[in-house]
Design an enzyme around this catalytic site. Structure first.
Site, PDB file in Angstrom:
ATOM      1  CG  ASP A 326      38.090 -37.984  58.839  1.00 60.67           C
ATOM      2  OD1 ASP A 326      37.832 -38.961  59.959  1.00 60.67           O
ATOM      3  OD2 ASP A 326      39.043 -37.142  58.588  1.00 60.67           O
ATOM      4  CD  GLU A 530      42.493 -35.119  63.577  1.00 57.46           C
ATOM      5  OE1 GLU A 530      41.399 -34.534  63.298  1.00 57.46           O
ATOM      6  OE2 GLU A 530      42.258 -36.418  63.542  1.00 57.46           O
TER       7      GLU A 530
END
Ligand code: NOJ
Length: 764
Positions: A326, A530
């Site tokens: 990621d 997020e």
């Protein structure tokens, strides 16, 4: 373009090891490609992928191979080459694509071409592709990645679908596959052929900012829908191959305190029995790529976990595709986790654990030199370098990028703009969950002549779309996204003679509500993504609760619609006349909610998660067991349980019948359930089938989902539905608290539970 040798998965599975063995020892053919008549093997589309990869690896030098292991944000090649965006900057393209040999490029949330249209996206990906191919000695194309997680959501004018959590409420793998196919068409048309979707994490903590990006709290439901998404993304029906990414492997949804990316701790038993199965289903569906969890589990960052990335994913599951990190997670090993003393050590740890590609903003200038230095020092073997680079190249061959690297910008607008609106409307309507309907307040009928619509999300497209919508955190200020809000949808779809008034001001809405036949109040959350979307207190905001309460006091029937990425504790807003959860329904959401409120669609959505009654009980899910000392909220304390959802008709489910009463662990049970529509309207019933155990060495939940189906029933109709339940779904990790034993189906007594009714069986 479809790869001429079929799907490619099987073809490049085992030969890759051979190629890598070969290429690790092969002499590098660094000279120019011979201009003699036959093209080199890697450029010959009639040759199998394995042979093309082997040929190409044999010609590449170490710098070029190292380049395949990095993915760089497009922002590094636009404007000021930092984060300004804008037109492509040739100098920075040279740095990224020619000097660093970057193998892939991504548009993270909000990274768009200077002008955000599908045509410009196609021109952007073509321009980068052209530069990469022209400036690479061997003409190697890049792959362009994007987060098209609810449609091609970065592209202005693209249809945005219901977010994953809402699609979870459909319990409909076929529909979810159709949505993925629509997204495939849009992404393929713009040359963004690596889609970082689906999320196979499971949602068990309402505080977590990415709750809405998951399908469910249940591993079976989440896994089925993620698998459907993989298939719908990768089936090539758009005429071009697109790669899916199963993310975030593994356990990303389990941060200890509900804050995104905070380290999590979990037993091996929980990891194996509850967390891994959804990823496994999606991987088994043929996913080309897997993205790693940014967090740490049991004291080890997932990016350095050889156990997860090599032992489980490669050796146990046989995954042969590309593993990508990621965002920025190599650097974080040094700066956040302190799991590596310096960047070179971090690179070596990540690559050796099993990551093939590092997603690199903003540390891309460091990566290539660090990787080269790690290789020179022998920290990363040439064999491992070839393996990782070989996997990336194999994916490029599979996606047809060597043979057909460009898309046609002239076609992109037509394919993408406003496409698949009907499907988006259907998906949003099918995912709406009716949770409360006192005195049949819904559907609104012709006698509801005057309807007042109010609430902060009634006429607010950004709230309705959520995060990952043009911008990372949601629609940026000043950007107008085409779509229909709930207020607009109600106006457009109202039956003749019904007047719909949108009233933004709360005081005026209460005033006007007094004289109305019904009030629709649309409440919810602001968009976010997020960590920015974490909600330590996941409740409806106090002013919104108050608004619902004041409207209720008028005596007019109050229809409360929640548009949010998670079930919110409703407090004073908990008892409207009708309550509809619309999730984050996308650009067609206003029409879809109107379809349900006006009764054009009979709601069939069922909660794929649990709806908490009060704050402070997270993590919360239906499989949790109360302790012996149960306080009032220490058991499953919910406003609405997993699977809840009403219809405008009524259903009855009868006693389940089993094909066998004694089965072996490898058998499949057929569960037959009599179902009837006992009301006056046609409807669709979701039938969840659970398993339970009267006693078990390892704790078994009160009930665990082992199968489900959806059945359409006309008013008054009865049917028998069949649900297949492989007995292997009952497997749990055996052994004491260390969870050392193998995962197996324990022999003994079990029950199948449907509604309140049960049927016994025994596993031999
Ligand atoms: C970070 C997110 O965690 C991940 O889901 C996403 O795919 C990448 N950034 C790329 O935008």
């Amino acid at each position: 373009m479809r790869f001429p040798h079929g799907s490619g998965r099987r073809r490049w599975r085992s030969p890759l090891a051979l190629i890598i063995g070969f290429a690790a020892t092969a002499t590098v053919l660094t000279g120019p490609i011979s201009s003699a008549s036959a093209p080199p093997v890697y450029q010959d589309s009639s040759k199998p992928i394995a042979a093309r990869v082997a040929d190409l690896l044999g010609r590449m030098n170490t710098e070029e191979k190292a380049g395949q292991l990095q993915q760089i944000a497009v922002a590094r090649m636009q404007g000021d080459c930092q984060w300004s965006g804008g037109e492509l900057n040739t100098e920075c393209m040279k740095e990224v694509l020619a000097d660093q040999h970057a193998g892939s490029v991504l548009s993270g949330g909000g990274m768009t071409p200077a002008k955000n249209t599908p045509k410009e996206w196609a021109k952007l990906t073509n321009a980068i592709q052209r530069y990469a191919i022209k400036n690479s000695r061997l003409g190697i194309p890049i792959i362009y990645g994007v987060d098209a997680v609810h449609g091609h959501n970065n592209v202005l004018g693209a249809t945005m679908f219901q977010q994953q959590i809402g699609l979870g409420a459909t319990w409909n793998p076929k529909l979810v596959g159709d949505v993925a196919r629509a997204t495939q068409r849009a992404t393929a048309a713009t040359g963004t052929v690596w889609n970082f979707s689906p999320v196979a994490d499971i949602a068990r903590d309402h505080r977590w900012g990415r709750y809405y990006e998951t399908y469910s709290e249940d591993p079976l439901l989440a896994g089925d829908l993620a698998a459907s998404t993989v298939k719908g993304t990768e089936d090539g029906t758009s005429g071009r191959q697109v790669a899916a990414t199963v993310k975030h492997f593994a356990g990303y949804s389990q941060p200890l305190n509900g804050h995104d990316r905070v380290p999590g701790d979990m037993s091996l038993r929980y990891l194996q029995d509850t967390i891994l199965p959804a990823y496994k289903k999606a991987v088994d569906a043929g996913a080309d790529t897997v993205m790693v969890n940014s967090g740490a589990i049991n004291g080890v960052p997932a990016h350095t976990s050889k156990y997860l990335l090599t032992d489980v994913l490669r050796k146990q599951w046989g995954f042969d595709g590309v593993v990508i990190s990621d965002w920025d997670d190599v650097e974080y090993l040094v700066t956040k986790y302190r799991a590596a003393a310096d960047y070179t050590e971090a690179v070596a740890k990540v690559i050796n654990a099993g990551v093939d590609v590092a997603m690199l903003p903003p540390d891309d200038r460091e990566f290539h030199p660090a990787l080269m230095s790690a290789i020179k020092k022998g920290l990363i073997s040439r064999k491992r370098l070839n393996e990782a680079a070989g996997r990336v190249l194999a994916l490029k061959f599979k996606l047809g990028l060597f043979d057909d690297p460009y898309v046609d910008p002239a076609k992109a607008d037509k394919i993408v703009l406003g496409a698949d609106k009907k499907l988006a409307r259907k998906a949003a309507a099918e995912s709406a969950v009716l949770l409360r309907n006192e005195n049949n307040a819904l559907p609104l009928t012709n006698s509801d002549r005057k309807i007042v619509v109010t609430g902060p999300s009634a006429n607010n497209l950004p709230n309705q779309l959520g995060g990952w919508s043009i911008g990372w955190q949601g629609v940026p200020e000043g950007v107008e996204v085409p779509g229909t809000t709930v207020a607009q949808g109600l106006k457009k779809n109202a039956p003749a003679g019904t007047k719909v008034d949108y009233v933004a001001d709360p005081d005026k809405a209460v005033q006007q509500g007094k004289g109305a036949d019904a009030v629709v109040v649309v409440v919810g959350e602001k968009p976010g993504a997020e960590g920015e979307s974490d909600a330590p207190r996941p409740a409806l905001a106090a002013d919104q609760q108050k608004l619902v309460q004041r409207l209720k006091a008028t005596g007019t029937p109050v229809i409360e619609v929640v548009l949010a990425g998670r079930p919110l504790v409703l407090g004073k807003a908990a008892d409207p006349d009708a309550l509809l959860m619309g999730w984050l329904p996308g650009t067609e959401g206003g029409h879809a909610i109107a379809d349900v409120l006006f009764g054009k669609v009979n709601p069939s959505g069922r909660l794929p998660v649990s709806w908490p009654k009060s704050l402070g009980n997270d993590p919360l899910h239906y499989q949790q067991l109360p302790g012996p000392n149960s306080g009032p909220e220490s058991s499953y304390h919910v406003a609405y349980p997993f699977g809840a959802g009403l219809s405008y008709t009524t259903f009855e489910t009868g006693r389940p019948k089993l094909s066998d009463t004694v089965v072996g662990p490898k058998r499949t049970l057929t569960v037959t359930v009599p179902v009837s529509n006992t009301g006056k309207r046609d409807g669709v019933l979701v039938v969840p089938v659970y398993a339970a155990r009267p006693s078990s060495d390892v704790l078994f939940p009160d009930k665990q989902l082992v199968g489900y189906t959806r059945v359409a029933l006309k008013a008054g109709q009865s049917k028998q539905v069949e649900v297949e339940v492989p007995v292997s779904r009952l497997a749990v990790t055996s052994g004491d608290i260390t969870g050392q034993g193998p995962k197996k189906v324990a022999p003994g007594a079990y029950q199948i539970v449907v509604g309140e009714k049960k049927a016994d069986f025994t596993v031999r």
